[in-house]
Design a protein around this motif. Sequence first.
Motif, PDB file in Angstrom:
ATOM      1  N   PRO A  34      16.373 -16.180 -13.227  1.00 43.80           N
ATOM      2  CA  PRO A  34      16.914 -15.699 -11.958  1.00 43.80           C
ATOM      3  C   PRO A  34      16.674 -14.199 -11.850  1.00 43.80           C
ATOM      4  O   PRO A  34      16.911 -13.460 -12.797  1.00 43.80           O
ATOM      5  N   VAL A  35      16.163 -13.781 -10.705  1.00 43.08           N
ATOM      6  CA  VAL A  35      15.951 -12.352 -10.464  1.00 43.08           C
ATOM      7  C   VAL A  35      16.579 -12.009  -9.132  1.00 43.08           C
ATOM      8  O   VAL A  35      16.624 -12.834  -8.230  1.00 43.08           O
ATOM      9  N   ALA A  36      17.041 -10.797  -9.010  1.00 34.08           N
ATOM     10  CA  ALA A  36      17.612 -10.362  -7.739  1.00 34.08           C
ATOM     11  C   ALA A  36      16.480 -10.193  -6.746  1.00 34.08           C
ATOM     12  O   ALA A  36      15.481  -9.557  -7.038  1.00 34.08           O
ATOM     13  N   ALA A  37      16.613 -10.783  -5.601  1.00 31.46           N
ATOM     14  CA  ALA A  37      15.595 -10.653  -4.558  1.00 31.46           C
ATOM     15  C   ALA A  37      15.744  -9.294  -3.907  1.00 31.46           C
ATOM     16  O   ALA A  37      16.848  -8.831  -3.667  1.00 31.46           O
ATOM     17  N   THR A  38      14.629  -8.658  -3.635  1.00 29.46           N
ATOM     18  CA  THR A  38      14.662  -7.345  -2.999  1.00 29.46           C
ATOM     19  C   THR A  38      13.975  -7.385  -1.665  1.00 29.46           C
ATOM     20  O   THR A  38      13.164  -8.211  -1.404  1.00 29.46           O
ATOM     21  N   ASP A  65       0.847  -1.189   0.000  1.00 28.73           N
ATOM     22  CA  ASP A  65       0.000   0.000   0.000  1.00 28.73           C
ATOM     23  C   ASP A  65       0.886   1.244   0.000  1.00 28.73           C
ATOM     24  O   ASP A  65       2.108   1.137   0.096  1.00 28.73           O
ATOM     25  N   THR A  66       0.273   2.393  -0.104  1.00 32.94           N
ATOM     26  CA  THR A  66       1.033   3.639  -0.139  1.00 32.94           C
ATOM     27  C   THR A  66       0.834   4.462   1.124  1.00 32.94           C
ATOM     28  O   THR A  66       1.128   5.642   1.154  1.00 32.94           O
ATOM     29  N   LYS A  67       0.347   3.833   2.157  1.00 35.95           N
ATOM     30  CA  LYS A  67       0.118   4.523   3.423  1.00 35.95           C
ATOM     31  C   LYS A  67       1.286   4.230   4.355  1.00 35.95           C
ATOM     32  O   LYS A  67       1.512   3.086   4.738  1.00 35.95           O
ATOM     33  N   GLY A  68       2.038   5.245   4.686  1.00 34.24           N
ATOM     34  CA  GLY A  68       3.174   5.073   5.593  1.00 34.24           C
ATOM     35  C   GLY A  68       2.707   4.845   7.021  1.00 34.24           C
ATOM     36  O   GLY A  68       1.547   4.576   7.282  1.00 34.24           O
ATOM     37  N   GLY A  69       3.621   4.956   7.934  1.00 37.32           N
ATOM     38  CA  GLY A  69       3.286   4.771   9.336  1.00 37.32           C
ATOM     39  C   GLY A  69       3.881   3.492   9.882  1.00 37.32           C
ATOM     40  O   GLY A  69       4.765   2.885   9.287  1.00 37.32           O
ATOM     41  N   ARG A  70       3.358   3.097  11.029  1.00 39.78           N
ATOM     42  CA  ARG A  70       3.861   1.889  11.690  1.00 39.78           C
ATOM     43  C   ARG A  70       3.597   0.651  10.855  1.00 39.78           C
ATOM     44  O   ARG A  70       2.563   0.518  10.223  1.00 39.78           O
ATOM     45  N   LYS A 103       4.111   0.540   2.785  1.00 39.65           N
ATOM     46  CA  LYS A 103       4.574  -0.718   3.374  1.00 39.65           C
ATOM     47  C   LYS A 103       4.053  -1.891   2.566  1.00 39.65           C
ATOM     48  O   LYS A 103       3.102  -1.766   1.805  1.00 39.65           O
ATOM     49  N   ALA A 104       4.693  -3.025   2.756  1.00 41.67           N
ATOM     50  CA  ALA A 104       4.276  -4.261   2.111  1.00 41.67           C
ATOM     51  C   ALA A 104       4.181  -5.344   3.170  1.00 41.67           C
ATOM     52  O   ALA A 104       5.053  -5.458   4.039  1.00 41.67           O
ATOM     53  N   VAL A 105       3.119  -6.119   3.120  1.00 44.61           N
ATOM     54  CA  VAL A 105       2.942  -7.285   3.977  1.00 44.61           C
ATOM     55  C   VAL A 105       2.962  -8.486   3.048  1.00 44.61           C
ATOM     56  O   VAL A 105       2.308  -8.489   2.009  1.00 44.61           O
ATOM     57  N   ARG A 157       7.499  -4.937   5.493  1.00 45.19           N
ATOM     58  CA  ARG A 157       8.668  -4.092   5.285  1.00 45.19           C
ATOM     59  C   ARG A 157       8.203  -2.732   4.813  1.00 45.19           C
ATOM     60  O   ARG A 157       7.170  -2.613   4.148  1.00 45.19           O
ATOM     61  N   PRO A 158       8.961  -1.718   5.168  1.00 49.09           N
ATOM     62  CA  PRO A 158       8.631  -0.396   4.635  1.00 49.09           C
ATOM     63  C   PRO A 158       9.003  -0.336   3.157  1.00 49.09           C
ATOM     64  O   PRO A 158       9.920  -1.024   2.705  1.00 49.09           O
ATOM     65  N   THR A 159       8.272   0.447   2.412  1.00 50.83           N
ATOM     66  CA  THR A 159       8.577   0.687   1.002  1.00 50.83           C
ATOM     67  C   THR A 159       8.786   2.190   0.832  1.00 50.83           C
ATOM     68  O   THR A 159       8.585   2.956   1.782  1.00 50.83           O
TER      69      THR A 159
END
Length: 171
Positions: free
Chosen positions: A167-171, A74-79, A115-117, A109-111
């Motif tokens: 093969p892709v680089a993991a991020t 999502d594009t909502k920052g925060g905790r 953030k991404a779950v 993780r923060p983006t």
Amino acid sequence: MSFRVPPDIGAVPSARRRVVAIVRDWHVPLLEDTVETLELLTGEVITNAVVHTGEGCQVTVSWDGLRVRLEAEDTKGGRLPERTPAGLDDESGRGLQLIGGLAQAWGCRPTTEGKAVWFEIGGCSPSLSRPSSSASESDSSFGAGDAQRLVAMAEPGSRVPSASRTPVAAT
């Protein structure tokens, strides 16, 4: 494979079905119980993103030959979301407990914009489809450091032959 889920709780069921269709179209060898768990956890992650942000989310589904990974960004920052105990009378608060109990691994993780779950669920072997004691909330299982993993990515309706995995680089 990525797709956008609009900021409408009514969009969650079709997003769940789309994830299942993607995995089935890829012919990922999952037990039916594991597909049902994937669908359940997908609904939890997407619902959390829509309800707690008031926005839609970007859903990415990948498969590395052993595990299916779903990530909702999502594009909502925060905790970052945390698993917290829910009381017996609470109407919500059990989603991350469910994810933690059923996924092989999960985390957040923060983006750059929010953030991404994410969560991972295993393949057809019974030992891969059960949560492992090593499942953690860190993002270590898909790409610790600069390691590369094979990831199958394709549009729904297209089969992903083994030779096409890149093969892709993991991020």
